[in-house]
Design an enzyme around this catalytic site. Sequence first.
Site, mmCIF file in Angstrom:
data_model
loop_
_atom_site.group_PDB
_atom_site.id
_atom_site.type_symbol
_atom_site.label_atom_id
_atom_site.label_comp_id
_atom_site.label_asym_id
_atom_site.label_seq_id
_atom_site.Cartn_x
_atom_site.Cartn_y
_atom_site.Cartn_z
ATOM 1 N N ALA A 191 27.504 31.077 62.828
ATOM 2 C CA ALA A 191 27.906 29.856 62.115
ATOM 3 C C ALA A 191 28.842 29.056 63.000
ATOM 4 C CB ALA A 191 28.563 30.203 60.780
ATOM 5 N N GLY A 192 28.404 28.814 64.250
ATOM 6 C CA GLY A 192 29.162 27.964 65.165
ATOM 7 C C GLY A 192 28.602 26.555 65.109
ATOM 8 N N VAL A 193 28.753 25.826 66.204
ATOM 9 C CA VAL A 193 28.383 24.410 66.195
ATOM 10 C C VAL A 193 26.877 24.210 66.000
ATOM 11 C CG1 VAL A 193 28.904 22.246 67.331
ATOM 12 C CG2 VAL A 193 30.176 24.259 67.960
ATOM 13 N N VAL A 247 24.556 41.348 62.741
ATOM 14 C CA VAL A 247 23.123 41.609 62.587
ATOM 15 C C VAL A 247 22.729 42.815 63.448
ATOM 16 C CG1 VAL A 247 20.811 40.650 62.885
ATOM 17 C CG2 VAL A 247 22.677 39.187 62.107
ATOM 18 N N HIS A 453 42.696 -2.613 56.417
ATOM 19 C CA HIS A 453 42.385 -2.155 55.068
ATOM 20 C C HIS A 453 41.159 -2.894 54.556
ATOM 21 C CE1 HIS A 453 42.899 -0.810 50.968
ATOM 22 N NE2 HIS A 453 42.721 -2.064 50.571
HETATM 23 P P1 NAD Z 1 29.306 28.703 69.318
HETATM 24 O O1 NAD Z 1 30.138 29.472 70.258
HETATM 25 O O2 NAD Z 1 29.770 27.403 68.838
HETATM 26 O O3 NAD Z 1 29.021 29.572 68.022
HETATM 27 C C1 NAD Z 1 28.448 30.827 68.082
HETATM 28 C C2 NAD Z 1 28.852 31.582 66.836
HETATM 29 O O4 NAD Z 1 28.096 32.769 66.788
HETATM 30 C C3 NAD Z 1 30.329 31.982 66.834
HETATM 31 O O5 NAD Z 1 30.910 31.620 65.613
HETATM 32 C C4 NAD Z 1 30.287 33.476 67.050
HETATM 33 O O6 NAD Z 1 31.350 34.156 66.421
HETATM 34 C C5 NAD Z 1 28.952 33.825 66.418
HETATM 35 N N1 NAD Z 1 28.356 35.057 66.926
HETATM 36 C C6 NAD Z 1 28.359 35.534 68.196
HETATM 37 N N2 NAD Z 1 27.660 36.689 68.248
HETATM 38 C C7 NAD Z 1 27.202 36.923 67.003
HETATM 39 C C8 NAD Z 1 26.401 37.948 66.424
HETATM 40 N N3 NAD Z 1 25.940 38.964 67.162
HETATM 41 N N4 NAD Z 1 26.102 37.869 65.109
HETATM 42 C C9 NAD Z 1 26.571 36.832 64.358
HETATM 43 N N5 NAD Z 1 27.340 35.844 64.852
HETATM 44 C C10 NAD Z 1 27.641 35.884 66.153
HETATM 45 O O7 NAD Z 1 27.868 28.610 70.023
HETATM 46 P P2 NAD Z 1 26.574 27.780 69.602
HETATM 47 O O8 NAD Z 1 26.688 27.320 68.207
HETATM 48 O O9 NAD Z 1 25.414 28.602 70.024
HETATM 49 O O10 NAD Z 1 26.664 26.530 70.544
HETATM 50 C C11 NAD Z 1 26.788 26.729 71.961
HETATM 51 C C12 NAD Z 1 27.665 25.685 72.536
HETATM 52 O O11 NAD Z 1 26.970 24.457 72.637
HETATM 53 C C13 NAD Z 1 28.891 25.356 71.697
HETATM 54 O O12 NAD Z 1 29.955 26.229 71.935
HETATM 55 C C14 NAD Z 1 29.224 23.993 72.141
HETATM 56 O O13 NAD Z 1 29.986 24.105 73.308
HETATM 57 C C15 NAD Z 1 27.873 23.397 72.459
HETATM 58 N N6 NAD Z 1 27.447 22.550 71.343
HETATM 59 C C16 NAD Z 1 28.242 21.489 71.023
HETATM 60 C C17 NAD Z 1 27.888 20.671 69.971
HETATM 61 C C18 NAD Z 1 28.781 19.523 69.618
HETATM 62 O O14 NAD Z 1 29.636 19.190 70.415
HETATM 63 N N7 NAD Z 1 28.608 18.901 68.462
HETATM 64 C C19 NAD Z 1 26.737 20.926 69.242
HETATM 65 C C20 NAD Z 1 25.973 22.026 69.578
HETATM 66 C C21 NAD Z 1 26.339 22.826 70.642
#
Ligand code: NAD
Length: 476
Positions: A191-193, A247, A453
């Site tokens: 649940a990252g970006v 997982v 405003h």
């Molecule tokens: P991320 O690092 O943002 O999120 C990955 C998530 O996966 C983390 O919360 C982590 O704790 C979790 N995770 C890791 N291993 C896991 C596992 N085995 N099981 C369950 N959860 C697990 O990485 P991302 O979402 O893949 O994106 C990669 C990168 O691409 C980002 O860090 C960012 O730098 C870039 N990105 C940026 C944007 C933006 O700026 N809007 C959008 C998309 C991607």
Amino acid sequence: MSEHFDVIVIGGGPGGYVAAIRCAQLGLATACIDDRTDAEGNPSLGGTCLNVGCIPSKALLDSSEQYHRLVHQFPAHGIQAEGVSMDVGRMQARKEEIVAGLTGGIATLFKANKVAPIFGRGRLMTDKNVAVLDPASGELRQTISAHNIILAPGSVPVELPAVPFDGKLIVDSTGALNFEEVPARLGVIGAGVVGLELGSVWRRLGSEVVLLEALEDFLVAADTHVSREAARQFRKQGLDIRLGAMVDKVSTTAGGLQLEYTQKGESQQVEVDRVVVAVGRRPATDGLLAADSGVSTDTRGFIEVDGHCRTAEDGVWAIGDAVRGPMLAHKSSEEGVAVAERIAGQPGHVDFNLVPWVIYTSPEVAWVGETEHQLKSDGVPVRSGMFPFAATGRAKAMEEPVGLVKIIAHGETDRVLGVHMVGPHVSELIAECVVAMAFHASSEDLARIVHAHPTLSEAVHEAALAVDKRAIHKFG
Ligand code: NAD
Ligand code: FAD
């Protein structure tokens, strides 16, 4: 004799192509090698960002948000629409048109600036020679050399051994950008970006989305007030975010795919139709460096550089996702500009403390600088102020009264040390705060600046006033 340039850039993403253009602007004879192709096999500049990252994801986020608004928000405005449907094929075609327009635009920019584009895979050899290989066969096509080399190979998705990609049902972010139909049940690991943005796209179009996140806390990089509010809003939209979920295994069942995971020591399962693995990215440095290139990578494959993007080899630089720091397009580009300027004898500069982050969900999430938690752990005295969008007339008029702005200032000097937001259009609002922080503004400076405003930026103004406990439109 090999062809010689002032600068060779390896990688045509937002780090590499921007560095190449800036080098050319500064009068340096520049070549840029990139190995990426489009679906038809034609060279496609722009890297991950333009081809399979920032741009296509934002195109789908916008399409899906328009659809979601039409169905769920427009009735509140008195707009009734019947027979609304989503043509996923058209949505995808629009995305491809946007990508093609922008990647083609980089080729035009190269022509205009006299950057020599070279299609192939670059490998850094000894003495700043670069072997250009055929990306498919690995055959050597030519060897070129330069006074300065900029390595900008970017990054690729991390694969989970327990959930290997199959390119169809179990995919990475690129696969999740290309679904031809809306999956009924979508599992997202991480649940990252990426997980939040692409999970939102398919949720808005009707998928049941389950996000399995290994960490116990949600969005750890953002300030707690913001990550909590974001989680609340996302869950209200139906994103089923399960924290502390590791997982263990995926298996095929009669009805789809079964993900087995461990949460709080208990074994759990969820059945889905497709899985997106979004657990981070790793540097794309496999095969980039010959053993005698003089440049080294760390144990995770990142190219080792100093604060000025210099590698251990004189005249070899590295930027972007393949070096330390956040994996963001604008960070890559700014490093590219700074390195080009250093090569030209100018003082290139990137302020790594002021790289803004934006997550393009709805509501959007954005931040710059430190969190309150980080500052307090470092023993820094802080004062903070928050203001909810629900108390601004503009957010109400837009039917988007959710989220907040939080400003964190130094407890004694009042200098702004961090700004965190969740709410409508905060991707744009954060720029004011980056500028303020770049000019070492205090929260009082922001409080004394006239904000129009009714605008969303009034939430920034009021949050600054709230640092001094004098927000006008806030109860308590
Ligand atoms: P991320 O690092 O943002 O999120 C990955 C998530 O996966 C983390 O919360 C982590 O704790 C979790 N995770 C890791 N291993 C896991 C596992 N085995 N099981 C369950 N959860 C697990 O990485 P991302 O979402 O893949 O994106 C990669 C990168 O691409 C980002 O860090 C960012 O730098 C870039 N990105 C940026 C944007 C933006 O700026 N809007 C959008 C998309 C991607
Ligand atoms: P890349 O963009 O990865 O470019 C590197 C290029 O070099 C690629 O074309 C690669 O094929 C090529 N290459 C690699 N090795 C070689 C070699 N040896 N020879 C020749 N060519 C080579 N960031 C944001 O800031 N905002 C966003 O909204 C955002 N959204 C994203 C959405 C998704 C789905 C993803 C996956 C990423 C997103 N990112 C976003 C991250 C962003 O795409 C990267 O941070 C950015 O593209 C990194 O730029 P770069 O130039 O370092 O590398």
